[in-house]
Design an enzyme around this catalytic site. Structure first.
Site, mmCIF file in Angstrom:
data_model
loop_
_atom_site.group_PDB
_atom_site.id
_atom_site.type_symbol
_atom_site.label_atom_id
_atom_site.label_comp_id
_atom_site.label_asym_id
_atom_site.label_seq_id
_atom_site.Cartn_x
_atom_site.Cartn_y
_atom_site.Cartn_z
ATOM 1 N N GLU A 78 0.798 -1.250 0.014
ATOM 2 C CA GLU A 78 0.069 0.085 -0.027
ATOM 3 C C GLU A 78 0.667 1.188 -0.012
ATOM 4 O O GLU A 78 1.956 1.335 0.655
ATOM 5 C CB GLU A 78 -0.806 -0.016 1.202
ATOM 6 C CG GLU A 78 -1.790 1.167 1.379
ATOM 7 C CD GLU A 78 -2.863 0.885 2.416
ATOM 8 O OE1 GLU A 78 -3.073 -0.014 3.108
ATOM 9 O OE2 GLU A 78 -3.765 1.942 2.444
ATOM 10 N N ASN A 83 -12.315 -1.256 -1.129
ATOM 11 C CA ASN A 83 -11.810 -1.923 -0.111
ATOM 12 C C ASN A 83 -12.624 -1.269 1.270
ATOM 13 O O ASN A 83 -12.744 -0.335 1.540
ATOM 14 C CB ASN A 83 -10.318 -1.465 0.103
ATOM 15 C CG ASN A 83 -9.718 -1.737 1.552
ATOM 16 O OD1 ASN A 83 -9.496 -2.887 1.622
ATOM 17 N ND2 ASN A 83 -9.316 -1.003 2.129
ATOM 18 N N GLU A 84 -12.826 -2.173 2.315
ATOM 19 C CA GLU A 84 -13.306 -1.745 3.378
ATOM 20 C C GLU A 84 -14.289 -0.769 3.129
ATOM 21 O O GLU A 84 -14.384 0.311 3.774
ATOM 22 C CB GLU A 84 -12.255 -1.529 4.487
ATOM 23 C CG GLU A 84 -11.360 -2.291 5.038
ATOM 24 C CD GLU A 84 -10.447 -2.289 6.042
ATOM 25 O OE1 GLU A 84 -10.436 -1.383 6.806
ATOM 26 O OE2 GLU A 84 -9.768 -3.193 6.534
ATOM 27 N N TYR A 107 -7.355 -8.913 11.606
ATOM 28 C CA TYR A 107 -5.903 -8.484 12.304
ATOM 29 C C TYR A 107 -5.677 -9.053 13.659
ATOM 30 O O TYR A 107 -6.529 -9.060 14.372
ATOM 31 C CB TYR A 107 -5.822 -6.901 12.463
ATOM 32 C CG TYR A 107 -5.419 -6.218 11.032
ATOM 33 C CD1 TYR A 107 -4.133 -6.381 10.562
ATOM 34 C CD2 TYR A 107 -6.360 -5.676 10.140
ATOM 35 C CE1 TYR A 107 -3.970 -5.941 9.103
ATOM 36 C CE2 TYR A 107 -6.040 -5.274 8.892
ATOM 37 C CZ TYR A 107 -4.930 -5.329 8.546
ATOM 38 O OH TYR A 107 -4.629 -4.805 7.349
ATOM 39 N N GLU A 122 -6.444 -9.028 3.879
ATOM 40 C CA GLU A 122 -5.460 -8.408 4.661
ATOM 41 C C GLU A 122 -5.543 -9.090 6.041
ATOM 42 O O GLU A 122 -6.634 -9.541 6.500
ATOM 43 C CB GLU A 122 -5.956 -6.926 5.037
ATOM 44 C CG GLU A 122 -5.618 -6.019 4.114
ATOM 45 C CD GLU A 122 -6.405 -4.631 4.070
ATOM 46 O OE1 GLU A 122 -6.152 -4.067 5.740
ATOM 47 O OE2 GLU A 122 -6.675 -3.868 3.187
ATOM 48 N N GLN A 124 1.931 -6.046 5.761
ATOM 49 C CA GLN A 124 2.104 -5.796 4.345
ATOM 50 C C GLN A 124 3.540 -6.242 3.924
ATOM 51 O O GLN A 124 4.381 -6.714 4.812
ATOM 52 C CB GLN A 124 1.972 -4.038 3.963
ATOM 53 C CG GLN A 124 0.666 -3.693 4.487
ATOM 54 C CD GLN A 124 0.204 -2.390 3.906
ATOM 55 O OE1 GLN A 124 1.090 -1.827 3.183
ATOM 56 N NE2 GLN A 124 -0.974 -2.025 4.331
HETATM 57 O O1 AHR Z 1 -3.208 -2.689 6.323
HETATM 58 C C1 AHR Z 1 -3.342 -0.967 6.865
HETATM 59 C C2 AHR Z 1 -5.084 -0.620 6.609
HETATM 60 O O2 AHR Z 1 -5.681 -1.722 7.575
HETATM 61 C C3 AHR Z 1 -5.474 -0.786 5.370
HETATM 62 O O3 AHR Z 1 -5.176 0.190 4.539
HETATM 63 C C4 AHR Z 1 -6.949 -1.025 5.617
HETATM 64 O O4 AHR Z 1 -7.589 -1.664 4.549
HETATM 65 C C5 AHR Z 1 -7.002 -1.545 6.799
HETATM 66 O O5 AHR Z 1 -7.954 -0.829 7.920
#
Ligand code: AHR
Length: 512
Positions: A45, A192-193, A259, A315, A364
């Site tokens: 990103e 995205n999101e 996450y 992600e 990432q």
């Molecule tokens: O990976 C960091 C961020 O986390 C990304 O930009 C987003 O899609 C997510 O909230």
């Protein structure tokens, strides 16, 4: 509050389970499902120094580079066999306008990266630079298109620019910008999101927008697109329900973000200073992804019993506090053996669900969150997570082998229970069986007895990633503190395997 107190008391009352032998019964003849290599996908990103400084330094940089890409990073990524790379975001994607990143560099606008620290984005890394990088790495590009602040026309023309052979205005523009042949682009994310940074939408509204935007992502000259709808954040099962109901087979894939972190407000804790309790909690939180995947899959199964729509965990990874002294909003974090174990345990889970999971992209690739690579000026280090991905590349596109694993468990804060040993097994295209094992126990080795039905093992070789202290990590001063070594702890006994797995370790075995 009460519940927390009870679980802490329980946790304190339950020490490590007494050591006992772990058994793993693998069924080599029962493997059916391919572990898609895209499960080993990466994510890049425009965030902090992921692109600028991490992957790209520009041709005029004193840092050794090939056409602007860092040589050291290119080499490391080639060695990783990166199968697919997602770009340009993340949250950045829904404010990215692709036309800003094409044509002569001096004409490209300088903008503020509103999502990530207000850093100036000079657009010197754009569509050509990204797709050429994918070609150099031999990986598939995964383009994340702008739904939040972009138009249908803009997304449609981006697809045309990248993939149309000739005779269209966008193909002509691409050729004027120096690229004669179209690139091969298969994976296209439609937003995205979209529930958050991608437009704060409700699933019903986003579902309609997905239908509209994806209609105009055309397939030129036989280029087949795999269209991915923006999916849920971890426990948002309603998002998946609505998307499956209202969009269904109009999408090829639906994403999921998960996450391993303590939440979205307040401190997430340090990447390198943590207690044993924090450590075990983290692995419990990491393993919770399995329940989350199961629940999303059950909803998908209801609407798509033949499993035509893929689930893309595009992600995932650990999210800690930013390193002290680094730029706020750049999400730069260190990476210890704890992160390596999160990587191994997560990959082991993904392998089990490849009848539905089509791709996963760790967040990432460089200098952001659970990175493969950290860079500082002309220096580069490979993280413990990189080493797990490198050791595990033997599983890419191999057939997953089902197994039963019986192992001791540990009770952890917040009512979680974590198995001390985690494992996976696969058979590659040459018929070679690979087994990966992780021992999360901070103190004890684990002895594992592995049987393979009637198959008699003749010989075994292995590699191990382990440390003296769980928070050991690689730094620019000590880049090789954590690195794989040859493993001699596996022995063949009557055609079966006996493995002594050191504490805090990840091992991969290759059978003869
Ligand atoms: O990976 C960091 C961020 O986390 C990304 O930009 C987003 O899609 C997510 O909230």
């Amino acid at each position: 509050m009460k519940k927390g107190l009870i679980s802490i008391a329980l946790f304190a009352a339950m020490p490590l389970c007494a050591q006992e032998t772990t058994t793993m019964a693998i069924h080599p003849q029962d493997g059916k499902q391919i572990i898609y290599k895209e499960i080993y996908g990466q994510f890049a990103e425009h965030l902090g120094t992921c692109i600028y400084g991490g992957l790209w330094v520009g041709e005029d940089s004193p840092i050794p580079n090939t056409k602007g890409y860092r040589n050291d990073v290119l080499q490391a990524l080639k060695n990783l066999k990166v199968p697919v790379l997602r770009w340009p975001g993340g949250c950045f994607a829904d404010e990215y306008h692709w036309r800003d990143g094409i044509g002569p560099k001096e004409n490209r606008p300088r903008l503020v990266n509103n999502n990530w620290g207000g850093t100036i984005e000079d657009n010197s890394f754009g569509t050509h630079e990204f797709l050429n990088l994918c070609e150099m790495l031999g990986c598939e590009p995964y383009i994340s298109g702008n739904v939040g602040s972009g138009t249908v026309e803009e997304m449609a023309k981006w697809v045309e620019y990248m993939t149309a052979e000739q005779g269209s205005p966008m193909a002509k523009l691409r050729k004027e910008n120096g690229r004669e042949k179209p690139w091969k682009v298969k994976f296209i994310g439609v937003g995205n999101e979209s529930w958050g940074c991608g437009g704060s939408m409700r699933p019903e509204y986003y579902g309609d927008l997905y239908r509209r935007y994806s209609t105009y992502c055309r397939e030129y000259n036989g280029n087949h697109l795999y269209k991915v709808a923006s999916g849920a954040s971890d426990y948002d099962y309603n998002w998946t329900e609505v998307l499956m109901k209202n969009v269904g087979h109009r999408m090829n894939g639906l994403s999921l973000h998960y996450y391993t972190c303590s939440g979205w407000s307040g401190s997430k804790g340090s990447a390198i200073s943590f207690t044993d309790d924090d450590y075990y909690w983290t692995l419990g939180k990491c393993l919770e992804i399995e329940q989350v995947i199961k629940k999303h899959c059950a909803i998908m199964d209801k609407y798509d019993p033949n499993k035509q729509v893929g689930l893309l965990v595009d992600e995932w990874g650990t999210w800690w506090d930013e390193e002290p002294g680094t730029v706020r909003g750049h999400l730069y974090q260190q990476n210890t053996m704890r992160d390596a174990l999160v990587a191994a345990l997560s990959l082991n889970v993904f392998h089990k669900y490849t009848d539905r999971i089509r791709m996963a992209n760790i967040a990432q690739i460089a200098n952001v969150l659970q990175s493969m690579i950290l860079t500082k000026d002309d220096k580069m280090v490979l993280t413990p997570t990189y080493h797990v991905f490198e050791m595990y590349k033997i599983h890419q596109d191999a057939t997953f082998l089902p197994f039963e694993l019986t192992t001791a468990k540990k009770a952890v804060r917040d009512d979680r229970v974590v198995p001390l040993v985690s494992a996976t097994a696969s058979k590659d295209g040459n018929g070679v069986i690979h087994i990966s094992l992780a021992n999360i126990d901070l103190e004890n080795d684990q002895t594992i007895e592995i049987s393979l039905d009637n198959l008699k093992v003749k010989g075994v070789s292995g590699r191990i990633l382990t440390v003296n202290h769980i928070n050991d990590h690689n730094t620019f001063e000590q880049p090789n503190m954590v690195k794989p070594e040859t493993f001699n702890g596996a022995k063949v006994q009557n055609g079966n395997l006996k493995v002594v797995l050191p504490s805090k370790s990840v091992v991969t075995l290759t059978l003869d």
